[in-house]
Scaffold this motif. Structure first.
Motif, PDB file in Angstrom:
ATOM      1  N   THR A 207     -16.279   1.243  65.031  1.00 32.80           N
ATOM      2  CA  THR A 207     -16.984   1.420  66.290  1.00 32.80           C
ATOM      3  C   THR A 207     -16.094   0.931  67.430  1.00 32.80           C
ATOM      4  OG1 THR A 207     -18.056  -0.756  66.134  1.00 32.80           O
ATOM      5  CG2 THR A 207     -19.264   1.130  65.242  1.00 32.80           C
ATOM      6  N   LEU A 209     -16.406  -0.049  71.848  1.00 32.05           N
ATOM      7  CA  LEU A 209     -17.384  -0.581  72.787  1.00 32.05           C
ATOM      8  C   LEU A 209     -17.796   0.451  73.833  1.00 32.05           C
ATOM      9  CD1 LEU A 209     -15.827  -4.118  73.278  1.00 32.05           C
ATOM     10  CD2 LEU A 209     -17.946  -3.564  72.058  1.00 32.05           C
ATOM     11  N   SER A 210     -19.045   0.381  74.204  1.00 35.78           N
ATOM     12  CA  SER A 210     -19.575   1.313  75.205  1.00 35.78           C
ATOM     13  C   SER A 210     -19.307   0.849  76.627  1.00 35.78           C
ATOM     14  CB  SER A 210     -21.089   1.491  75.003  1.00 35.78           C
ATOM     15  OG  SER A 210     -21.756   0.253  75.069  1.00 35.78           O
ATOM     16  N   ARG A 253     -19.525   5.260  66.179  1.00 35.15           N
ATOM     17  CA  ARG A 253     -20.353   5.246  67.376  1.00 35.15           C
ATOM     18  C   ARG A 253     -19.787   4.245  68.376  1.00 35.15           C
ATOM     19  NH1 ARG A 253     -24.966   1.389  67.412  1.00 35.15           N
ATOM     20  NH2 ARG A 253     -24.713  -0.087  65.694  1.00 35.15           N
ATOM     21  N   THR A 255     -20.852   1.042  70.924  1.00 30.74           N
ATOM     22  CA  THR A 255     -21.896   0.024  70.867  1.00 30.74           C
ATOM     23  C   THR A 255     -21.759  -1.012  71.966  1.00 30.74           C
ATOM     24  OG1 THR A 255     -20.725  -1.648  69.550  1.00 30.74           O
ATOM     25  CG2 THR A 255     -21.703   0.210  68.349  1.00 30.74           C
ATOM     26  N   ASN A 257     -23.023  -5.239  71.831  1.00 30.05           N
ATOM     27  CA  ASN A 257     -22.679  -6.191  70.778  1.00 30.05           C
ATOM     28  C   ASN A 257     -23.523  -6.009  69.516  1.00 30.05           C
ATOM     29  OD1 ASN A 257     -25.098  -7.401  71.623  1.00 30.05           O
ATOM     30  ND2 ASN A 257     -24.311  -9.463  71.271  1.00 30.05           N
ATOM     31  N   ASP A 258     -24.221  -4.881  69.417  1.00 29.06           N
ATOM     32  CA  ASP A 258     -24.957  -4.589  68.185  1.00 29.06           C
ATOM     33  C   ASP A 258     -24.049  -4.182  67.033  1.00 29.06           C
ATOM     34  OD1 ASP A 258     -24.672  -2.446  70.018  1.00 29.06           O
ATOM     35  OD2 ASP A 258     -26.040  -1.198  68.873  1.00 29.06           O
ATOM     36  N   TYR A 259     -22.739  -4.129  67.273  1.00 29.09           N
ATOM     37  CA  TYR A 259     -21.805  -3.928  66.158  1.00 29.09           C
ATOM     38  C   TYR A 259     -21.858  -5.108  65.190  1.00 29.09           C
ATOM     39  CZ  TYR A 259     -18.745  -7.167  68.735  1.00 29.09           C
ATOM     40  OH  TYR A 259     -18.230  -8.254  69.394  1.00 29.09           O
ATOM     41  N   ASP A 262     -23.778  -4.431  61.878  1.00 29.51           N
ATOM     42  CA  ASP A 262     -23.098  -3.480  60.993  1.00 29.51           C
ATOM     43  C   ASP A 262     -21.845  -4.074  60.373  1.00 29.51           C
ATOM     44  OD1 ASP A 262     -24.866  -1.366  61.108  1.00 29.51           O
ATOM     45  OD2 ASP A 262     -23.900  -0.413  62.815  1.00 29.51           O
ATOM     46  N   CYS A 271     -13.888  -2.876  63.987  1.00 29.20           N
ATOM     47  CA  CYS A 271     -14.426  -2.474  65.285  1.00 29.20           C
ATOM     48  C   CYS A 271     -13.688  -3.169  66.421  1.00 29.20           C
ATOM     49  CB  CYS A 271     -15.911  -2.797  65.372  1.00 29.20           C
ATOM     50  SG  CYS A 271     -16.281  -4.560  65.199  1.00 29.20           S
TER      51      CYS A 271
END
Length: 396
Positions: A207, A209-210, A253, A255, A257-259, A262, A271
């Motif tokens: 992943t 970062l968004s 995807r 994300t 900090n919801d990585y 996962d 990530c």
């Protein structure tokens, strides 16, 4: 009870990240969509009156989980803040209502853009948003005579950002690094963003970062550009690199900090990650590793600032000065787990939490800091254009 005697060693990760849907408004108010830019101000056009001498109070907005807590009573005032109140007689109204930069901007832009009080004397925002507000003339100039601890103890690496070269308007609250994290239980070491985006065994298992400045900083590095100073042509080349990685299926995807969940569970192998999150994960999972990528590390700060029309500026400066006392700074750093921006705090940490004294993600040495870079400050038009580009590239 002194700060040295208090046990404030909890592990907290700051809930960072930007709401991409909100970023369409980040360049200004709704009127900005009609071609009307947010209203600029200046110290001359928007005069502020400081009532600190007669009013011992302060309203402070910060990010969630970004200050120490009383371990026995989570509803009690933060111990360091309670000590500040006792020492100074200044009553602090503390609110964790900065959930992301763009949303907070939306809360205060109409007031600050029209030279009205925003209901706060002090708030903490990330570099790119701090730069924007300072550029709009919405932030009061600090009196350095009232913040001698800041001038004496601020880390050299953070003293002169391009958007506030003399730190006349901002003081770092906490600082962090963006690099790579991987789960050693499910993959071998990932040493670079080139590897992250090209290794076949990682396809669909990573992943990014968004938050645009974080991810695009590394895309710019991959195409040979300097994230701190790049051209539109270099931006376009970096964007193509990102688009290729998305189209190939390499990136699972994007994300906030919801990585964390996962990566801990092994649902992803590696990530792009924030340093404070990694320290928090490592407390419970020894398989989580943080890597200084070959491309370097993104360095950022969340900065304390006093907005125009805030009426307790000297009280805010007193708080800034207090948190730059090394013992206080160490107590705060032991809780939030991000880079402490205060010289002398590492020695003070010996009495607060000896296990953290040598943690390079809280007290990086000069060798690590020499590998860092910051994202170039953007004006309003650039920010809107680049955010649109980025959102299209990641499918937002």
């Amino acid at each position: 009870m002194s700060l040295r005697q208090q046990s404030v060693v909890g592990r907290r990760a700051v809930l960072r990240g930007m709401s991409l849907s909100a970023l369409g408004l980040a360049g200004g108010s709704a009127l900005a969509g009609c071609g009307i830019p947010p209203a600029k101000q200046s110290a001359g056009s928007c005069v502020s009156t400081d009532l600190s001498g007669e009013q011992k109070e302060l309203i402070f907005s910060n990010w969630p989980s970004y200050i120490d807590e009383d371990e026995e009573n989570s509803k009690a005032p933060p111990p360091t803040l309670a000590a500040f109140e006792q020492q100074t007689g200044i009553k602090v109204t503390y609110t964790a209502d900065v959930n992301d930069n763009a949303e907070f901007y939306a809360k205060v832009r109409d007031q600050l853009g029209t030279c009205q009080p925003c209901g706060r004397d002090l708030f903490a925002l990330t570099d790119w948003m701090a730069a924007r507000m300072i550029g709009l003339g919405w932030i009061q100039k600090l009196d350095h005579a009232k913040i001698p601890n800041v001038d004496a103890n601020l880390l050299e690496q953070l003293r002169a950002p391009s958007w506030d070269p003399n730190r006349d308007h901002s003081v770092p609250w906490q600082t962090g690094l963006t690099g790579i994290a991987y789960n050693a239980k499910v993959t071998s070491e990932v040493g670079s963003f080139e590897d992250l985006l090209s290794r076949e065994d990682l396809k669909g298992r990573i992943t990014l970062l968004s938050e645009m400045p974080d991810t695009m900083s590394f895309m710019l590095r991959l195409v040979g550009a300097n994230p701190s100073n790049f051209t539109d042509a270099e931006w376009s080349k970096a964007l193509e690199r990102l688009e290729d990685s998305v189209a190939s299926g390499q990136v699972r995807r994007f994300t906030g900090n919801d990585y964390v969940q996962d990566l801990n569970a092994g649902n992803i192998a590696a990530c792009e990650a924030w340093s404070g999150d990694v320290i928090a994960m490592q407390a419970d999972n020894a398989d989580i590793k943080f890597v200084v990528p070959e491309e370097g590390l993104a360095l950022w700060s969340d900065n304390l600032m006093v907005p125009n029309k805030a009426s307790h500026k000297a009280n805010a400066e007193a708080l800034m000065n207090y948190y730059y006392e090394p013992e206080v700074a160490a107590t705060l750093a032991a809780w939030v787990n991000y880079i402490c921006p205060v010289e002398g705090a590492q020695k003070a940490m010996e009495a607060v939490d000896p296990e953290l004294v040598e943690d390079p993600l809280i007290f990086p040495d000069q060798a690590m800091l020499s590998k860092t870079f910051a994202f170039m400050p953007l004006d309003t038009n650039q920010a809107k254009l680049y955010e649109t580009d980025f959102n299209l590239a990641i499918g937002g």
